[in-house]
Design a protein around this motif. Structure first.
Motif, PDB file in Angstrom:
ATOM      1  N   MET A   1       8.654 -25.379  22.306  1.00 12.42           N
ATOM      2  CA  MET A   1       7.480 -25.504  21.471  1.00 12.42           C
ATOM      3  C   MET A   1       7.900 -26.147  20.149  1.00 12.42           C
ATOM      4  SD  MET A   1       4.966 -22.490  20.333  1.00 12.42           S
ATOM      5  CE  MET A   1       3.576 -22.768  19.334  1.00 12.42           C
ATOM      6  N   VAL A   2       7.095 -27.122  19.707  1.00 12.94           N
ATOM      7  CA  VAL A   2       7.373 -27.829  18.463  1.00 12.94           C
ATOM      8  C   VAL A   2       6.204 -27.612  17.512  1.00 12.94           C
ATOM      9  CG1 VAL A   2       7.753 -30.088  17.418  1.00 12.94           C
ATOM     10  CG2 VAL A   2       8.747 -29.566  19.652  1.00 12.94           C
ATOM     11  N   ILE A   3       6.511 -27.192  16.307  1.00 14.78           N
ATOM     12  CA  ILE A   3       5.482 -27.023  15.282  1.00 14.78           C
ATOM     13  C   ILE A   3       5.694 -28.116  14.246  1.00 14.78           C
ATOM     14  CG2 ILE A   3       4.558 -25.521  13.493  1.00 14.78           C
ATOM     15  CD1 ILE A   3       5.493 -23.148  15.190  1.00 14.78           C
ATOM     16  N   LEU A   4       4.704 -28.983  14.107  1.00 11.25           N
ATOM     17  CA  LEU A   4       4.809 -30.090  13.170  1.00 11.25           C
ATOM     18  C   LEU A   4       4.409 -29.642  11.769  1.00 11.25           C
ATOM     19  CD1 LEU A   4       3.182 -32.843  15.384  1.00 11.25           C
ATOM     20  CD2 LEU A   4       5.608 -32.528  14.919  1.00 11.25           C
ATOM     21  N   PRO A   5       5.098 -30.126  10.737  1.00 13.72           N
ATOM     22  CA  PRO A   5       4.740 -29.752   9.365  1.00 13.72           C
ATOM     23  C   PRO A   5       3.476 -30.472   8.908  1.00 13.72           C
ATOM     24  CG  PRO A   5       6.517 -31.337   9.335  1.00 13.72           C
ATOM     25  CD  PRO A   5       6.273 -30.995  10.776  1.00 13.72           C
ATOM     26  N   SER A   6       2.915 -30.037   7.801  1.00 15.37           N
ATOM     27  CA  SER A   6       1.685 -30.658   7.287  1.00 15.37           C
ATOM     28  C   SER A   6       1.946 -32.060   6.752  1.00 15.37           C
ATOM     29  CB  SER A   6       1.069 -29.786   6.198  1.00 15.37           C
ATOM     30  OG  SER A   6       1.943 -29.700   5.091  1.00 15.37           O
ATOM     31  N   SER A   7       3.207 -32.421   6.548  1.00 13.22           N
ATOM     32  CA  SER A   7       3.521 -33.773   6.078  1.00 13.22           C
ATOM     33  C   SER A   7       3.452 -34.799   7.214  1.00 13.22           C
ATOM     34  CB  SER A   7       4.905 -33.811   5.439  1.00 13.22           C
ATOM     35  OG  SER A   7       5.887 -33.406   6.369  1.00 13.22           O
ATOM     36  N   PHE A   8       3.368 -34.329   8.470  1.00 14.90           N
ATOM     37  CA  PHE A   8       3.252 -35.221   9.617  1.00 14.90           C
ATOM     38  C   PHE A   8       1.787 -35.600   9.789  1.00 14.90           C
ATOM     39  CE2 PHE A   8       2.960 -36.329  14.087  1.00 14.90           C
ATOM     40  CZ  PHE A   8       4.085 -37.116  14.253  1.00 14.90           C
TER      41      PHE A   8
END
Length: 80
Positions: free
Chosen positions: A1-8
């Motif tokens: 599982m990958v959680i992308l940051p809000s900067s993406f």
């Protein structure tokens, strides 16, 4: 599982943060009276005049952004 940051860009966290920012503006300044969408046309003469021979607008995003900002500022000045 990958959680992308809000900067993406366009990640769920980014979109949630963007929406929350919009709600904050409405809470502070009230509902907008006018909503304007303004797009940039890369064939504007102001952009073409600044290009060197063989260049395309996608090669000089700085010129496109500068011309777009100038046109938006002119529009805002007309509306105020």
């Amino acid at each position: 599982m990958v959680i992308l940051p809000s900067s993406f860009k366009n990640s769920p966290r980014y979109l949630n943060e963007y929406t929350q920012d919009a709600f904050t503006y409405v809470r502070k300044y009230g509902r907008p009276d006018l909503f304007i969408t303004f797009t940039c046309n890369p064939t504007w003469t102001e952009i073409k005049e600044e290009m060197m021979i063989g260049q395309k607008p996608m090669d000089r995003h700085d010129i496109v952004a500068r011309v777009f900002r100038i046109k938006v500022q002119k529009l805002v000045a007309l509306l105020t």
